[in-house]
Write a protein that holds these residues in place. Structure first.
Motif, PDB file in Angstrom:
ATOM      1  N   LEU A  44     -42.258 -11.998  51.889  1.00  0.00           N
ATOM      2  CA  LEU A  44     -42.622 -13.319  52.411  1.00  0.00           C
ATOM      3  C   LEU A  44     -42.189 -13.453  53.859  1.00  0.00           C
ATOM      4  O   LEU A  44     -40.994 -13.366  54.186  1.00  0.00           O
ATOM      5  CB  LEU A  44     -41.996 -14.436  51.559  1.00  0.00           C
ATOM      6  N   ILE A  45     -43.163 -13.679  54.727  1.00  0.00           N
ATOM      7  CA  ILE A  45     -42.919 -13.934  56.144  1.00  0.00           C
ATOM      8  C   ILE A  45     -43.177 -15.410  56.412  1.00  0.00           C
ATOM      9  O   ILE A  45     -44.208 -15.953  56.000  1.00  0.00           O
ATOM     10  CB  ILE A  45     -43.828 -13.055  57.031  1.00  0.00           C
ATOM     11  N   LEU A  46     -42.250 -16.060  57.093  1.00  0.00           N
ATOM     12  CA  LEU A  46     -42.369 -17.487  57.381  1.00  0.00           C
ATOM     13  C   LEU A  46     -42.798 -17.687  58.831  1.00  0.00           C
ATOM     14  O   LEU A  46     -42.200 -17.123  59.751  1.00  0.00           O
ATOM     15  CB  LEU A  46     -41.037 -18.188  57.125  1.00  0.00           C
ATOM     16  N   TYR A  47     -43.832 -18.522  59.024  1.00  0.00           N
ATOM     17  CA  TYR A  47     -44.461 -18.693  60.344  1.00  0.00           C
ATOM     18  C   TYR A  47     -44.715 -20.186  60.571  1.00  0.00           C
ATOM     19  O   TYR A  47     -45.828 -20.671  60.367  1.00  0.00           O
ATOM     20  CB  TYR A  47     -45.755 -17.879  60.350  1.00  0.00           C
ATOM     21  N   PRO A  48     -43.680 -20.962  60.948  1.00  0.00           N
ATOM     22  CA  PRO A  48     -43.828 -22.414  61.080  1.00  0.00           C
ATOM     23  C   PRO A  48     -44.802 -22.814  62.193  1.00  0.00           C
ATOM     24  O   PRO A  48     -45.056 -22.058  63.136  1.00  0.00           O
ATOM     25  CB  PRO A  48     -42.403 -22.885  61.413  1.00  0.00           C
ATOM     26  N   THR A  49     -45.311 -24.042  62.088  1.00  0.00           N
ATOM     27  CA  THR A  49     -46.234 -24.581  63.079  1.00  0.00           C
ATOM     28  C   THR A  49     -45.486 -25.079  64.310  1.00  0.00           C
ATOM     29  O   THR A  49     -44.258 -25.059  64.381  1.00  0.00           O
ATOM     30  CB  THR A  49     -47.079 -25.721  62.492  1.00  0.00           C
ATOM     31  N   TRP A  50     -46.244 -25.578  65.290  1.00  0.00           N
ATOM     32  CA  TRP A  50     -45.723 -25.973  66.601  1.00  0.00           C
ATOM     33  C   TRP A  50     -46.076 -27.440  66.889  1.00  0.00           C
ATOM     34  O   TRP A  50     -46.629 -28.125  66.038  1.00  0.00           O
ATOM     35  CB  TRP A  50     -46.294 -25.054  67.680  1.00  0.00           C
ATOM     36  N   TYR A  51     -45.744 -27.893  68.083  1.00  0.00           N
ATOM     37  CA  TYR A  51     -45.949 -29.296  68.427  1.00  0.00           C
ATOM     38  C   TYR A  51     -47.423 -29.690  68.264  1.00  0.00           C
ATOM     39  O   TYR A  51     -48.279 -29.200  69.001  1.00  0.00           O
ATOM     40  CB  TYR A  51     -45.500 -29.575  69.861  1.00  0.00           C
ATOM     41  N   SER A  52     -47.687 -30.538  67.316  1.00  0.00           N
ATOM     42  CA  SER A  52     -49.016 -31.067  66.966  1.00  0.00           C
ATOM     43  C   SER A  52     -49.913 -30.046  66.281  1.00  0.00           C
ATOM     44  O   SER A  52     -51.027 -30.376  65.878  1.00  0.00           O
ATOM     45  CB  SER A  52     -49.742 -31.667  68.183  1.00  0.00           C
ATOM     46  N   GLY A  53     -49.458 -28.804  66.124  1.00  0.00           N
ATOM     47  CA  GLY A  53     -50.272 -27.783  65.476  1.00  0.00           C
ATOM     48  C   GLY A  53     -50.307 -27.962  63.966  1.00  0.00           C
ATOM     49  O   GLY A  53     -49.383 -28.506  63.363  1.00  0.00           O
ATOM     50  N   ARG A  54     -51.385 -27.483  63.359  1.00  0.00           N
ATOM     51  CA  ARG A  54     -51.534 -27.464  61.918  1.00  0.00           C
ATOM     52  C   ARG A  54     -51.609 -26.011  61.450  1.00  0.00           C
ATOM     53  O   ARG A  54     -51.797 -25.115  62.265  1.00  0.00           O
ATOM     54  CB  ARG A  54     -52.801 -28.231  61.493  1.00  0.00           C
ATOM     55  N   HIS A  55     -51.518 -25.764  60.158  1.00  0.00           N
ATOM     56  CA  HIS A  55     -51.396 -24.381  59.692  1.00  0.00           C
ATOM     57  C   HIS A  55     -52.539 -23.493  60.171  1.00  0.00           C
ATOM     58  O   HIS A  55     -52.326 -22.330  60.524  1.00  0.00           O
ATOM     59  CB  HIS A  55     -51.270 -24.324  58.156  1.00  0.00           C
ATOM     60  N   TRP A  56     -53.763 -24.031  60.223  1.00  0.00           N
ATOM     61  CA  TRP A  56     -54.879 -23.183  60.641  1.00  0.00           C
ATOM     62  C   TRP A  56     -54.788 -22.788  62.118  1.00  0.00           C
ATOM     63  O   TRP A  56     -55.401 -21.818  62.544  1.00  0.00           O
ATOM     64  CB  TRP A  56     -56.213 -23.871  60.355  1.00  0.00           C
ATOM     65  N   ASP A  57     -53.992 -23.520  62.897  1.00  0.00           N
ATOM     66  CA  ASP A  57     -53.817 -23.171  64.308  1.00  0.00           C
ATOM     67  C   ASP A  57     -52.958 -21.927  64.492  1.00  0.00           C
ATOM     68  O   ASP A  57     -52.852 -21.401  65.611  1.00  0.00           O
ATOM     69  CB  ASP A  57     -53.178 -24.345  65.062  1.00  0.00           C
ATOM     70  N   ASN A  58     -52.323 -21.444  63.415  1.00  0.00           N
ATOM     71  CA  ASN A  58     -51.529 -20.206  63.477  1.00  0.00           C
ATOM     72  C   ASN A  58     -52.323 -18.978  63.055  1.00  0.00           C
ATOM     73  O   ASN A  58     -51.818 -17.859  63.143  1.00  0.00           O
ATOM     74  CB  ASN A  58     -50.297 -20.323  62.564  1.00  0.00           C
ATOM     75  N   GLU A  59     -53.549 -19.166  62.618  1.00  0.00           N
ATOM     76  CA  GLU A  59     -54.267 -18.069  61.976  1.00  0.00           C
ATOM     77  C   GLU A  59     -54.695 -16.958  62.938  1.00  0.00           C
ATOM     78  O   GLU A  59     -55.009 -15.851  62.489  1.00  0.00           O
ATOM     79  CB  GLU A  59     -55.478 -18.618  61.230  1.00  0.00           C
ATOM     80  N   TRP A  60     -54.674 -17.215  64.232  1.00  0.00           N
ATOM     81  CA  TRP A  60     -55.092 -16.192  65.197  1.00  0.00           C
ATOM     82  C   TRP A  60     -54.196 -14.951  65.167  1.00  0.00           C
ATOM     83  O   TRP A  60     -54.612 -13.872  65.600  1.00  0.00           O
ATOM     84  CB  TRP A  60     -55.117 -16.780  66.613  1.00  0.00           C
ATOM     85  N   LEU A  61     -52.970 -15.085  64.642  1.00  0.00           N
ATOM     86  CA  LEU A  61     -52.051 -13.948  64.599  1.00  0.00           C
ATOM     87  C   LEU A  61     -51.981 -13.315  63.207  1.00  0.00           C
ATOM     88  O   LEU A  61     -51.158 -12.440  62.960  1.00  0.00           O
ATOM     89  CB  LEU A  61     -50.646 -14.400  65.051  1.00  0.00           C
ATOM     90  N   ILE A  62     -52.858 -13.747  62.315  1.00  0.00           N
ATOM     91  CA  ILE A  62     -52.875 -13.250  60.937  1.00  0.00           C
ATOM     92  C   ILE A  62     -54.223 -12.597  60.667  1.00  0.00           C
ATOM     93  O   ILE A  62     -55.260 -13.185  60.971  1.00  0.00           O
ATOM     94  CB  ILE A  62     -52.654 -14.408  59.932  1.00  0.00           C
ATOM     95  N   GLY A  63     -54.231 -11.396  60.113  1.00  0.00           N
ATOM     96  CA  GLY A  63     -55.516 -10.799  59.779  1.00  0.00           C
ATOM     97  C   GLY A  63     -55.428  -9.327  59.432  1.00  0.00           C
ATOM     98  O   GLY A  63     -54.424  -8.650  59.699  1.00  0.00           O
TER      99      GLY A  63
END
Length: 342
Positions: A44-63
């Motif tokens: 399990l890798i934990l990747y919290p969101t950022w200021y005003s970001g939502r979970h889908w805004d982190n998806e660019w680094l996942i794939g």
């Protein structure tokens, strides 16, 4: 990938007492997962969101084929308290709704995320915690609050303590929103936001998110904009008018303003807290970040046991960590892969 239209999970904590003394009944932690948790619960890798970001805004680094490959890792992206999906001013019923929503600090976010990974997934060790901007601040806090759990950490374009110059910027944002026509002390109607304040908020942000060189070289053209005004309105005003409630922004702004791992109970200074981190770390500021300049993170690394400073080169400033520039994305992805291979 899932995107903003996909369903997501919510973990409810029946009674969650914040450091300010208020209790959310319940606290709701919205999160998205990518991949599958393995049998021994070790991926399990934990990747919290950022200021005003939502979970889908982190998806660019996942794939597939990336360091955060869901075929190997189980990536969990928890939404910050206050971001509109987890417990926030905009979705909490009275009496803690809207302007009455309690103050949230970074440790509150980490405490709620700790409840998520231990209660929902039964995980006691994390191969990696990483994040951009306020996600980086949460990464540092995780490594201080739970050093026995965090094996590796990769904060990018963020810091363990919000600097005074950064706080001055945040104060200007707060002033733009609270002075807006229609703000009414935060009691504006839910369907009638103070749009003038949001547009002013966005214009202040426009001078900080990217570097001076980014504007000098007109790199905004790479994002499809045809003029400086087109970029300011289309990118920045559009960004903050896209479902970002002003009270939510102010809640997260306060969290950012007060960020400091040195305030963790048991520590007397930021330096002491940083020295307690056991995780192997690659700390990645951006070369021209106006919020979190490399020299600030060089200072942080100097107080950590097993940390390397690796500067993201280029002119994209803070948004080097936002996934908009493929060159920066590849640079960050390579560091994540290297760290996971150690």
């Amino acid at each position: 990938m899932t995107g903003p239209d996909a369903s997501y999970e919510v973990h409810e904590i029946p009674e969650f007492t914040l450091e300010c003394g208020a209790t959310l009944r319940p606290a709701r932690i919205a999160y998205q997962t990518y991949g599958e948790l393995n049998a021994d619960r070790s991926n399990l890798i934990l990747y919290p969101t950022w200021y005003s970001g939502r979970h889908w805004d982190n998806e660019w680094l996942i794939g597939e084929g990336m360091a955060l490959d869901p075929s190997r890792w189980f990536i969990v992206v928890p939404n910050m308290l206050g971001n509109g999906l987890s417990s926030s001013p905009s979705n909490t019923p009275p009496p803690w709704d809207r302007a009455r929503f309690p103050r949230i600090n970074v440790r509150d976010n980490v405490a709620s995320q700790h409840r998520l990974v231990t209660e929902v997934f039964g995980v006691e060790s994390l191969p990696l915690v990483l994040g951009w901007s306020m996600g980086a601040g949460q990464t540092y806090q995780w490594a201080v609050s739970h050093p026995e759990m965090v094996q590796r950490m990769l904060p990018f374009c963020g810091s363990p303590r919000t600097a005074p110059h950064n706080q001055v910027f945040l104060d200007s944002l707060r002033a733009a929103l609270t002075a807006s026509v229609g703000f009414d002390g935060g009691w504006y109607p839910p369907d009638d936001w103070p749009v003038g304040g949001l547009r002013a908020f966005a214009r202040i942000y426009a001078g900080w998110g990217f570097s001076q060189a980014f504007y000098w070289d007109e790199v905004w053209r790479e994002l499809g904009h045809t003029s400086l005004e087109d970029f300011a309105v289309g990118f920045w005003e559009g960004f903050f008018l896209d479902g970002r409630d002003p009270n939510n922004l102010l809640t997260m702004l306060d969290t950012w303003w007060n960020g400091d791992v040195g305030k963790t109970p048991g520590f007397s200074s930021t330096e002491e807290a940083l020295g307690s981190i056991r995780a192997k770390a690659i700390v990645m500021p951006a070369e021209k970040d106006l919020y979190f300049p490399p020299e600030d993170e060089e200072w942080a690394v100097s107080h950590m046991r097993d940390a390397e400073l690796r500067v993201i080169p280029g002119v994209w400033g803070h948004f080097a960590g936002g996934g908009a520039n493929p060159v920066d994305t590849a640079f960050i992805d390579a560091a994540v892969k290297e760290l996971l291979d150690r």
